[in-house]
Design an enzyme around this catalytic site. Structure first.
Site, short mmCIF file in Angstrom:
data_model
loop_
_atom_site.label_atom_id
_atom_site.label_comp_id
_atom_site.label_asym_id
_atom_site.label_seq_id
_atom_site.Cartn_x
_atom_site.Cartn_y
_atom_site.Cartn_z
N LYS A 35 14.73 -1.16 -17.62
CA LYS A 35 14.97 -1.76 -16.30
C LYS A 35 15.32 -3.24 -16.45
CE LYS A 35 12.49 0.00 -12.70
NZ LYS A 35 11.38 0.23 -11.79
N GLU A 148 3.29 -5.42 2.24
CA GLU A 148 4.74 -5.40 2.47
C GLU A 148 5.09 -4.28 3.44
OE1 GLU A 148 7.19 -7.53 1.61
OE2 GLU A 148 8.16 -6.17 3.02
N ASN A 208 1.25 2.33 8.56
CA ASN A 208 1.92 3.55 8.07
C ASN A 208 1.33 4.81 8.69
OD1 ASN A 208 3.78 2.22 6.60
ND2 ASN A 208 3.04 2.80 4.58
N PHE A 249 11.00 6.12 15.63
CA PHE A 249 10.09 7.10 15.00
C PHE A 249 9.80 8.28 15.91
CE2 PHE A 249 9.82 3.79 12.02
CZ PHE A 249 9.50 4.40 10.81
N CYS A 260 5.68 6.12 0.10
CA CYS A 260 4.59 5.43 0.80
C CYS A 260 3.83 6.31 1.79
CB CYS A 260 5.14 4.21 1.53
SG CYS A 260 5.68 2.95 0.38
N LYS A 263 1.34 9.14 0.50
CA LYS A 263 0.19 8.65 -0.29
C LYS A 263 -0.70 7.71 0.53
CE LYS A 263 1.84 4.53 -2.77
NZ LYS A 263 1.15 3.55 -1.97
P1 NAD Z 1 7.92 1.18 -8.05
O1 NAD Z 1 7.36 2.30 -8.80
O2 NAD Z 1 9.33 1.23 -7.54
O3 NAD Z 1 7.81 -0.17 -8.93
C1 NAD Z 1 6.68 -0.55 -9.65
C2 NAD Z 1 7.13 -1.28 -10.91
O4 NAD Z 1 5.99 -1.79 -11.59
C3 NAD Z 1 7.86 -0.39 -11.92
O5 NAD Z 1 9.12 -0.95 -12.22
C4 NAD Z 1 6.93 -0.39 -13.14
O6 NAD Z 1 7.64 -0.31 -14.38
C5 NAD Z 1 6.23 -1.71 -12.99
N1 NAD Z 1 4.97 -1.87 -13.72
C6 NAD Z 1 3.96 -0.98 -13.88
N2 NAD Z 1 2.95 -1.55 -14.58
C7 NAD Z 1 3.33 -2.82 -14.85
C8 NAD Z 1 2.71 -3.91 -15.50
N3 NAD Z 1 1.49 -3.83 -16.04
N4 NAD Z 1 3.40 -5.08 -15.61
C9 NAD Z 1 4.64 -5.19 -15.08
N5 NAD Z 1 5.26 -4.20 -14.43
C10 NAD Z 1 4.61 -3.03 -14.31
O7 NAD Z 1 6.92 0.91 -6.84
P2 NAD Z 1 7.27 0.31 -5.39
O8 NAD Z 1 7.91 1.35 -4.54
O9 NAD Z 1 7.92 -1.00 -5.57
O10 NAD Z 1 5.80 0.09 -4.81
C11 NAD Z 1 4.94 -0.93 -5.27
C12 NAD Z 1 3.79 -1.07 -4.29
O11 NAD Z 1 4.30 -1.49 -3.02
C13 NAD Z 1 3.02 0.23 -4.02
O12 NAD Z 1 1.68 -0.08 -3.79
C14 NAD Z 1 3.65 0.74 -2.74
O13 NAD Z 1 2.77 1.55 -2.00
C15 NAD Z 1 3.92 -0.56 -2.00
N6 NAD Z 1 5.01 -0.49 -1.02
C16 NAD Z 1 6.15 0.19 -1.31
C17 NAD Z 1 7.18 0.22 -0.36
C18 NAD Z 1 8.44 1.00 -0.62
O14 NAD Z 1 9.19 1.21 0.34
N7 NAD Z 1 8.73 1.42 -1.85
C19 NAD Z 1 7.05 -0.47 0.86
C20 NAD Z 1 5.88 -1.18 1.09
C21 NAD Z 1 4.87 -1.19 0.15
#
Ligand code: NAD
Length: 434
Positions: A35, A148, A208, A249, A260, A263
């Protein structure tokens, strides 16, 4: 300000890039080497409208850097955690990514730093992070909750023009840092709501869970509309115009998915359960959604019977919603498996999500180069994701390519009357079938 973002996925990459775009100096860290190499080559690993351009612009301006090495964060003013919090086997949120990163970051702190949790986490996580960091450093720091609310598919615009920014902190020093980070947004009118850490953590789950309750309520109304001969589109217009309810919605469909909603609802249910409280609405919401995701399969089996050998279905849409390549908990996967198990063939098309599905399902289904190739020779079309390009397809065009004029529309993208006039057998959600 000098900022670091740990975790460069959907939330981390958007957060880091948008904060760089408003003038901060940002380092994004991820353990995924491929990545980070992609990002360094100027490629964006996820699809999100407008994001690639912003990444390129800010990387070129030197405000946005990518690394796999935590040591390169170099004494930032604040560090965002945007790490996965996937469900444990029992549905609770797995905090190991967040706590592991917090422990690693602790060793890098040089001067006072604000540690900001953007991941969606249970109440009490700020305190757990504080304890994990305090064990490993003597440097002063504060932990802030900053959930977020961005939506995939609109992530950049949601981050840039947020309805609100929620800050959970009991430290006035940390609050000042947060106000400075978000100053470019608050000067444009974004409200900053400051509260304690626990309320902030709860706010994200409550938001959510409320949204999925709204979706599931409307899906129940849709199912009832089918039984009594009402049209859910009309009902939506009728109730959505009420200011107390609001129009969003309220679209009936084949259930919510994504990384999201499923979970987070489960995690909130679990939090309640651990406190000895049964969150009854969420029981129902989860049950409704499980059934709703299977609705198209039920309608197909009702029409053709259990044995689907010799039948070919075109599937439009694989992503859990339009404008994303994300297939986590996507209804498409819940539909494909039972259809394949009954002997059906599937010809799928999705503008962005096919590579991700191919990684999971390989050649169990056929991937078509465009929407019309997918329907060519198929016994029926299943509309699973409401990408804009699907809705603009003329019924005459559908008729030309399909073997039979049958459509199962899980997202209500076509007009039932037009489909009837064009001689289609047309099933949708919560509207009279033709
Ligand atoms: P994601 O899986 O897309 O990204 C997480 C990233 O963290 C990955 O790239 C992974 O390689 C990296 N990672 C894991 N361990 C690591 C470490 N020790 N050091 C550095 N990088 C590391 O996840 P996401 O969708 O971005 O979600 C992240 C959080 O935000 C979750 O808690 C999710 O619930 C929340 N969230 C997500 C969204 C959404 O729409 N995707 C919206 C709001 C909140």
């Amino acid at each position: 300000m000098r900022l670091a973002v740990i975790g460069t996925g959907y939330v981390g990459l958007v957060t880091g890039t948008c904060l760089a775009d408003v003038g901060h100096d940002v380092v994004c860290v991820d353990i995924d080497e491929s990545k980070v190499s992609q990002l360094r080559r100027g490629e964006t690993p996820i699809y999100e409208p407008g994001l690639a351009e912003l990444v390129t612009r800010n990387a070129a301006a030197g405000r946005l850097r990518f690394t796999t090495k935590l040591a390169e964060i170099d004494d930032p003013d604040a560090i965002f955690f945007a790490l996965p919090t996937p469900p444990n086997g029992d549905g609770s949120a797995d905090l190991s990514f967040v706590l592991q990163a917090a422990g690693d970051v602790a060793k890098m702190l040089k001067t006072y730093t604000v540690l900001i949790n953007k991941s969606t986490v249970p109440v009490g996580t700020a305190e757990k992070v504080r304890a994990a960091v305090a064990e490993r450093t003597k440097v002063k720091f504060n932990v802030v909750s900053n959930p977020e609310f961005l939506r995939e598919g609109f992530a950049v615009s949601d981050f840039m023009q947020p309805d609100r920014i929620v800050i959970g902190t009991s430290s006035s020093k940390a609050q000042k840092v947060m106000e400075e980070i978000y100053h470019p947004f608050t000067t444009e009118g974004a409200p900053l709501i400051v509260m304690d850490e626990a309320s902030s953590e709860m706010t994200k789950y409550a938001a959510n869970s409320f949204l999925v309750t709204k979706i599931s309520f409307m899906n129940e109304i849709a199912n009832l509309c089918e039984l009594v001969g009402a049209n859910v589109d009309m009902v939506r217009a009728g109730i959505g115009s009420d200011e107390r309810i609001g129009p969003r919605f309220l679209h009936a469909g084949i259930g919510y998915g994504g990384s999201c909603f499923p979970k987070d609802v489960m995690a909130l249910w679990k939090i309640a359960n651990q406190e000895g409280y049964r969150f009854k609405i969420l029981d129902a919401v989860m049950r409704i959604n499980r059934l709703q995701k299977r609705l198209l399969v039920d309608k197909i089996v009702q029409k053709y019977g259990e044995d689907l050998n010799g039948k070919t279905f075109a599937m439009w849409g694989l992503a859990f919603k339009p404008d994303t390549d994300d297939i986590r908990e996507a209804p498409s996967l819940e539909i494909i498996k039972p259809l394949l198990a009954r002997g059906a063939k599937i010809q799928a098309y999705d503008p962005k999500a096919m590579p991700n599905v191919r990684k999971q399902l390989g050649n169990k289904i056929t991937y078509s180069p465009d929407a019309l190739s997918a329907i060519t020779g198929a016994d029926a079309l299943l509309v699973v994701t409401e990408w804009k390009e699907f809705a603009s397809t003329e019924p005459a065009e559908l008729a030309k390519h399909l073997k039979r004029k049958v459509v199962f529309d899980g997202r209500n993208i076509f007009d039932p009357d037009t489909m009837k006039e064009c001689g289609f057998t047309y099933y949708s959600i919560g509207r009279p079938h033709t």
